[in-house]
Design a protein around this motif. Structure first.
Motif, mmCIF file in Angstrom:
data_model
loop_
_atom_site.group_PDB
_atom_site.id
_atom_site.type_symbol
_atom_site.label_atom_id
_atom_site.label_comp_id
_atom_site.label_asym_id
_atom_site.label_seq_id
_atom_site.Cartn_x
_atom_site.Cartn_y
_atom_site.Cartn_z
ATOM 1 N N GLY A 160 33.784 46.755 49.545
ATOM 2 C CA GLY A 160 34.062 46.805 50.980
ATOM 3 C C GLY A 160 34.625 45.493 51.501
ATOM 4 N N VAL A 161 34.329 44.416 50.813
ATOM 5 C CA VAL A 161 34.821 43.096 51.227
ATOM 6 C C VAL A 161 36.210 42.851 50.616
ATOM 7 C CG1 VAL A 161 34.320 40.611 51.246
ATOM 8 C CG2 VAL A 161 32.435 42.255 51.356
ATOM 9 N N TYR A 182 26.505 44.307 47.802
ATOM 10 C CA TYR A 182 26.112 44.103 46.402
ATOM 11 C C TYR A 182 27.315 44.012 45.485
ATOM 12 C CZ TYR A 182 21.408 45.029 47.914
ATOM 13 O OH TYR A 182 20.202 44.943 48.556
ATOM 14 N N GLY A 183 27.081 43.264 44.417
ATOM 15 C CA GLY A 183 28.048 43.199 43.333
ATOM 16 C C GLY A 183 27.695 44.278 42.322
ATOM 17 N N PHE A 209 33.327 43.987 34.048
ATOM 18 C CA PHE A 209 32.700 43.585 35.322
ATOM 19 C C PHE A 209 31.606 42.553 35.075
ATOM 20 C CE2 PHE A 209 33.632 47.843 37.661
ATOM 21 C CZ PHE A 209 34.793 47.311 38.200
ATOM 22 N N ILE A 210 30.781 42.828 34.082
ATOM 23 C CA ILE A 210 29.637 41.934 33.840
ATOM 24 C C ILE A 210 30.123 40.552 33.386
ATOM 25 C CG2 ILE A 210 27.544 41.582 32.426
ATOM 26 C CD1 ILE A 210 27.100 44.654 32.672
ATOM 27 N N ARG A 211 31.212 40.544 32.605
ATOM 28 C CA ARG A 211 31.763 39.242 32.169
ATOM 29 C C ARG A 211 32.302 38.427 33.344
ATOM 30 N NH1 ARG A 211 33.735 41.822 27.511
ATOM 31 N NH2 ARG A 211 35.854 41.906 28.306
ATOM 32 N N MET A 212 32.676 39.108 34.424
ATOM 33 C CA MET A 212 33.232 38.395 35.596
ATOM 34 C C MET A 212 32.136 37.820 36.507
ATOM 35 S SD MET A 212 36.229 41.110 36.460
ATOM 36 C CE MET A 212 36.355 40.705 38.178
ATOM 37 N N ILE A 213 30.882 38.156 36.235
ATOM 38 C CA ILE A 213 29.789 37.663 37.091
ATOM 39 C C ILE A 213 29.415 36.250 36.638
ATOM 40 C CG2 ILE A 213 27.378 38.052 37.819
ATOM 41 C CD1 ILE A 213 27.855 41.070 37.106
ATOM 42 N N PRO A 214 29.478 35.269 37.552
ATOM 43 C CA PRO A 214 29.173 33.893 37.128
ATOM 44 C C PRO A 214 27.818 33.764 36.411
ATOM 45 C CG PRO A 214 30.191 33.856 39.281
ATOM 46 C CD PRO A 214 29.975 35.304 38.947
ATOM 47 N N MET A 215 26.797 34.497 36.863
ATOM 48 C CA MET A 215 25.494 34.395 36.197
ATOM 49 C C MET A 215 25.445 35.172 34.876
ATOM 50 S SD MET A 215 22.873 34.321 39.466
ATOM 51 C CE MET A 215 21.412 34.590 38.482
ATOM 52 N N GLY A 221 25.434 39.004 44.446
ATOM 53 C CA GLY A 221 26.286 39.341 43.309
ATOM 54 C C GLY A 221 26.243 38.346 42.168
ATOM 55 N N GLY A 222 25.129 37.640 41.997
ATOM 56 C CA GLY A 222 24.997 36.743 40.850
ATOM 57 C C GLY A 222 26.015 35.612 40.824
ATOM 58 N N GLY A 223 26.397 35.155 42.013
ATOM 59 C CA GLY A 223 27.347 34.045 42.083
ATOM 60 C C GLY A 223 28.766 34.481 42.396
ATOM 61 N N PHE A 224 28.993 35.784 42.343
ATOM 62 C CA PHE A 224 30.308 36.340 42.665
ATOM 63 C C PHE A 224 30.586 36.077 44.142
ATOM 64 C CE2 PHE A 224 33.361 39.745 43.440
ATOM 65 C CZ PHE A 224 34.118 39.705 42.289
ATOM 66 N N SER A 225 31.735 35.492 44.472
ATOM 67 C CA SER A 225 32.043 35.268 45.887
ATOM 68 C C SER A 225 33.478 35.670 46.157
ATOM 69 C CB SER A 225 31.788 33.827 46.266
ATOM 70 O OG SER A 225 32.628 32.989 45.527
ATOM 71 N N MET A 226 33.795 35.883 47.436
ATOM 72 C CA MET A 226 35.143 36.351 47.774
ATOM 73 C C MET A 226 35.685 35.570 48.947
ATOM 74 S SD MET A 226 34.430 40.406 47.418
ATOM 75 C CE MET A 226 35.935 40.672 46.540
#
Ligand SMILES: NC(=O)c1ccc[n+]([C@@H]2O[C@H](COP(=O)([O-])OP(=O)(O)OC[C@H]3O[C@@H](n4cnc5c(N)ncnc54)[C@H](O)[C@@H]3O)[C@@H](O)[C@H]2O)c1
Length: 276
Positions: free
Chosen positions: A157-158, A197-198, A233-239, A271-276
């Motif tokens: 949504g973001v 949520y991520g 997707f999971i690989r793109m999550i910073p955490m 989102g485990g560090g994911f930001s936009m």
């Protein structure tokens, strides 16, 4: 220390499973009386049983959030049981993906109805118990109890997401609704916020091959994510990992509790560090 939600009455839609269920259990452990709601009665009853056997208070009110009479029914359940309503969490939902050229009107309408129109209707139905109740308190004591709307959005949504024109639009729309309510009902001491949520581990993010399907009323739609896309997707999550429903519930508790009494109109990405 006093429990964060002692004496509060909360509605949580989609609380038979996943993030909603974890939130319901956390709210109950923090002293809230919780209306559990889901389109599927069995998981809703299981959530009620888990809460009551742990010493908490919960009641079920099942049905499709997109049914026109649902909003009145769920608000009335809270009021009939506990005489008040302080917290509303609009969480119920599912995904029905396809690229835009293959997306039907029905697919678009259903996802907008569940993720955006239903929250709008429930917020509207809650108005007397949020605003009129606050007015009365202000007349009597000079100050209204803080009341909370917590809407659930998504990073889709973001930032938008491939194959999710319907879902991304609904989850962007709920941000607009959240921000509007933070202005319209601010004078009644209502805080309205949104969690985006991520990637949280629920059936919506499981391997699609597991064959979990949601009944839309006209067809069964497989939910989940193809395994290759899931890994990407999971690989793109910073955490480096997905979140748990319990971690997701913590952000909702923050917005439902006095810890956020001076925060409104915000979107918090969990989102485990994911930001936009
Ligand atoms: N899991 C994630 O990574 C993620 C990411 C972003 C946003 N979200 C959002 O979080 C919310 C909760 O999803 P979840 O991941 O816990 O999924 P989930 O499938 O585990 O739980 C959602 C619950 O909502 C119920 N539900 C679905 N449609 C309904 C309807 N029409 N009426 C009533 N109940 C209905 C389902 O039966 C289910 O029990 C949803 O709004 C979802 O879009 C989830």
């Amino acid at each position: 220390m006093e429990k964060l939600l002692k004496g509060k009455v909360a509605i949580i839609t989609g609380s038979g499973r996943g993030i909603g269920r974890a939130t319901a259990e956390l709210f109950a452990a923090e002293g809230a009386k919780v209306v559990i709601s889901d389109i599927d009665p069995t998981p809703a009853e299981e959530t009620v049983a888990a809460i009551t056997s742990a010493g908490g208070e919960a009641v079920a009110c099942c049905g499709d959030v997109s049914a026109p009479d649902f909003a009145a029914k769920i608000v009335q359940t809270a009021v009939d049981h506990w005489g008040a309503l302080h917290i509303l969490v609009n969480n119920a939902g599912f995904t029905w993906d396809s690229m835009i050229h293959k997306m039907s009107d029905e697919q678009w309408d259903k996802i907008l109805d569940v993720h955006l129109k239903a929250p709008f209707r429930i917020i509207r139905a809650a108005q007397p118990y949020f605003c009129d109740a606050a007015k009365k308190e202000m007349e009597e004591t000079g100050r209204a109890t803080a009341r909370k709307i917590v809407n659930i959005s998504s990073v889709a949504g973001v930032g938008g997401n491939l194959g999710q024109a319907n879902y991304s639009s609904a989850k962007a729309g709920i941000i607009g609704l959240t921000k509007t309510m933070s202005k319209e009902w601010a004078r009644y001491n209502v805080q309205s916020n949104c969690v985006a949520y991520g990637f949280i581990d629920t059936r919506l993010t499981q391997d699609k091959e597991k064959g979990i399907a949601v009944d839309t009323g006209t067809e069964k739609v497989a939910v989940g994510i193809p395994v290759k896309q899931r890994d990407l997707f999971i690989r793109m999550i910073p955490m480096g990992r997905s979140g748990t429903p319990e971690e997701a519930a913590g952000t909702i508790l923050f917005f439902a509790s006095p810890l956020s009494d001076y925060v409104s109109g915000q979107v918090l990405i969990c989102g485990g560090g994911f930001s936009m």
